[in-house]
Motif scaffolding. Structure first.
Motif, PDB file in Angstrom:
ATOM      1  N   ALA A   7      -4.481   8.315  -0.661  1.00  9.35           N
ATOM      2  CA  ALA A   7      -5.055   6.967  -0.668  1.00  9.35           C
ATOM      3  C   ALA A   7      -4.953   6.352  -2.064  1.00  9.35           C
ATOM      4  CB  ALA A   7      -6.510   7.012  -0.204  1.00  9.35           C
ATOM      5  N   ILE A   8      -5.255   7.139  -3.089  1.00  4.98           N
ATOM      6  CA  ILE A   8      -5.161   6.634  -4.460  1.00  4.98           C
ATOM      7  C   ILE A   8      -3.716   6.277  -4.783  1.00  4.98           C
ATOM      8  CG2 ILE A   8      -5.402   7.234  -6.905  1.00  4.98           C
ATOM      9  CD1 ILE A   8      -7.796   9.013  -6.074  1.00  4.98           C
ATOM     10  N   MET A   9      -2.791   7.160  -4.454  1.00  2.53           N
ATOM     11  CA  MET A   9      -1.384   6.920  -4.752  1.00  2.53           C
ATOM     12  C   MET A   9      -0.895   5.640  -4.068  1.00  2.53           C
ATOM     13  SD  MET A   9       1.903   9.439  -4.223  1.00  2.53           S
ATOM     14  CE  MET A   9       1.698   9.484  -2.454  1.00  2.53           C
ATOM     15  N   GLN A  10      -1.203   5.472  -2.804  1.00  4.76           N
ATOM     16  CA  GLN A  10      -0.766   4.282  -2.073  1.00  4.76           C
ATOM     17  C   GLN A  10      -1.422   3.013  -2.623  1.00  4.76           C
ATOM     18  OE1 GLN A  10      -1.611   5.196   2.012  1.00  4.76           O
ATOM     19  NE2 GLN A  10       0.016   6.718   2.156  1.00  4.76           N
ATOM     20  N   THR A  11      -2.689   3.121  -2.964  1.00  3.11           N
ATOM     21  CA  THR A  11      -3.405   1.962  -3.487  1.00  3.11           C
ATOM     22  C   THR A  11      -2.868   1.557  -4.852  1.00  3.11           C
ATOM     23  OG1 THR A  11      -5.374   2.608  -2.244  1.00  3.11           O
ATOM     24  CG2 THR A  11      -5.687   1.051  -4.044  1.00  3.11           C
ATOM     25  N   LEU A  12      -2.533   2.528  -5.669  1.00  4.68           N
ATOM     26  CA  LEU A  12      -1.974   2.218  -6.991  1.00  4.68           C
ATOM     27  C   LEU A  12      -0.628   1.499  -6.883  1.00  4.68           C
ATOM     28  CD1 LEU A  12      -2.889   5.344  -9.132  1.00  4.68           C
ATOM     29  CD2 LEU A  12      -3.772   3.014  -9.359  1.00  4.68           C
ATOM     30  N   GLN A  13       0.095   1.715  -5.805  1.00  2.00           N
ATOM     31  CA  GLN A  13       1.375   1.036  -5.619  1.00  2.00           C
ATOM     32  C   GLN A  13       1.190  -0.432  -5.261  1.00  2.00           C
ATOM     33  OE1 GLN A  13       3.357   3.393  -2.648  1.00  2.00           O
ATOM     34  NE2 GLN A  13       3.825   5.047  -4.077  1.00  2.00           N
ATOM     35  N   GLN A  14      -0.028  -0.803  -4.862  1.00  2.00           N
ATOM     36  CA  GLN A  14      -0.274  -2.159  -4.362  1.00  2.00           C
ATOM     37  C   GLN A  14      -1.190  -2.999  -5.227  1.00  2.00           C
ATOM     38  OE1 GLN A  14      -1.957  -1.301  -0.556  1.00  2.00           O
ATOM     39  NE2 GLN A  14      -0.029  -0.698   0.353  1.00  2.00           N
ATOM     40  N   THR A  15      -1.765  -2.428  -6.280  1.00  2.00           N
ATOM     41  CA  THR A  15      -2.781  -3.154  -7.042  1.00  2.00           C
ATOM     42  C   THR A  15      -2.457  -3.204  -8.531  1.00  2.00           C
ATOM     43  OG1 THR A  15      -4.106  -1.132  -7.219  1.00  2.00           O
ATOM     44  CG2 THR A  15      -4.633  -2.611  -5.410  1.00  2.00           C
ATOM     45  N   GLN A  16      -3.064  -4.203  -9.207  1.00  2.00           N
ATOM     46  CA  GLN A  16      -2.825  -4.378 -10.639  1.00  2.00           C
ATOM     47  C   GLN A  16      -4.111  -4.371 -11.462  1.00  2.00           C
ATOM     48  OE1 GLN A  16      -1.426  -7.051  -8.562  1.00  2.00           O
ATOM     49  NE2 GLN A  16       0.320  -5.752  -8.223  1.00  2.00           N
ATOM     50  N   ASP A  17      -5.266  -4.328 -10.800  1.00  2.00           N
ATOM     51  CA  ASP A  17      -6.525  -4.338 -11.547  1.00  2.00           C
ATOM     52  C   ASP A  17      -7.578  -3.525 -10.797  1.00  2.00           C
ATOM     53  OD1 ASP A  17      -7.815  -6.044  -9.574  1.00  2.00           O
ATOM     54  OD2 ASP A  17      -6.736  -7.709 -10.481  1.00  2.00           O
TER      55      ASP A  17
END
Length: 113
Positions: A7-17
């Protein structure tokens, strides 16, 4: 633990802040807790997990978010440069159409109509 890591890995691919990271993680079923000491997560079953134990300490998440922001800004800058270039080309073409065939002769290209 593996689900949190994914979940963290996927979320980091989609967010900037951090705000959008928290929001996306919540959609994935995790509440994010950011403290002075680091970052932790609570899942739907109220299990508490630290970012470090999941392989994503705060410094790693912070660096990834910062990198994502830099990449997004660079991409936006490239898109803006391309839009400007396309506008300049369109304006040049319109100007050439306005000149018409008689303008070509006046510029001394030796073309007679």
């Amino acid at each position: 633990m593996v689900q949190l890591r994914e979940a963290i890995m996927q979320t980091l691919q989609q967010t900037q802040d951090l705000a959008s990271f928290k929001e996306q993680m919540q959609h994935r079923g995790y509440k994010v807790h950011k403290t002075e000491r680091g970052i932790s997560f609570t899942d739907r079953d109220h299990a508490f997990l630290t970012g470090s134990k999941a392989g994503y300490p705060w410094k790693t998440i912070e660096a990834a978010l910062a990198q994502n922001l830099v990449e997004r800004q660079a991409q936006e800058q490239r898109l803006e440069q391309e839009r400007t270039r396309q506008l300049e080309i369109r304006q040049k073409l319109e100007h050439m159409e306005e000149d018409g065939p008689h303008q070509v002769q006046r510029r001394g290209l030796g073309m007679h109509m």
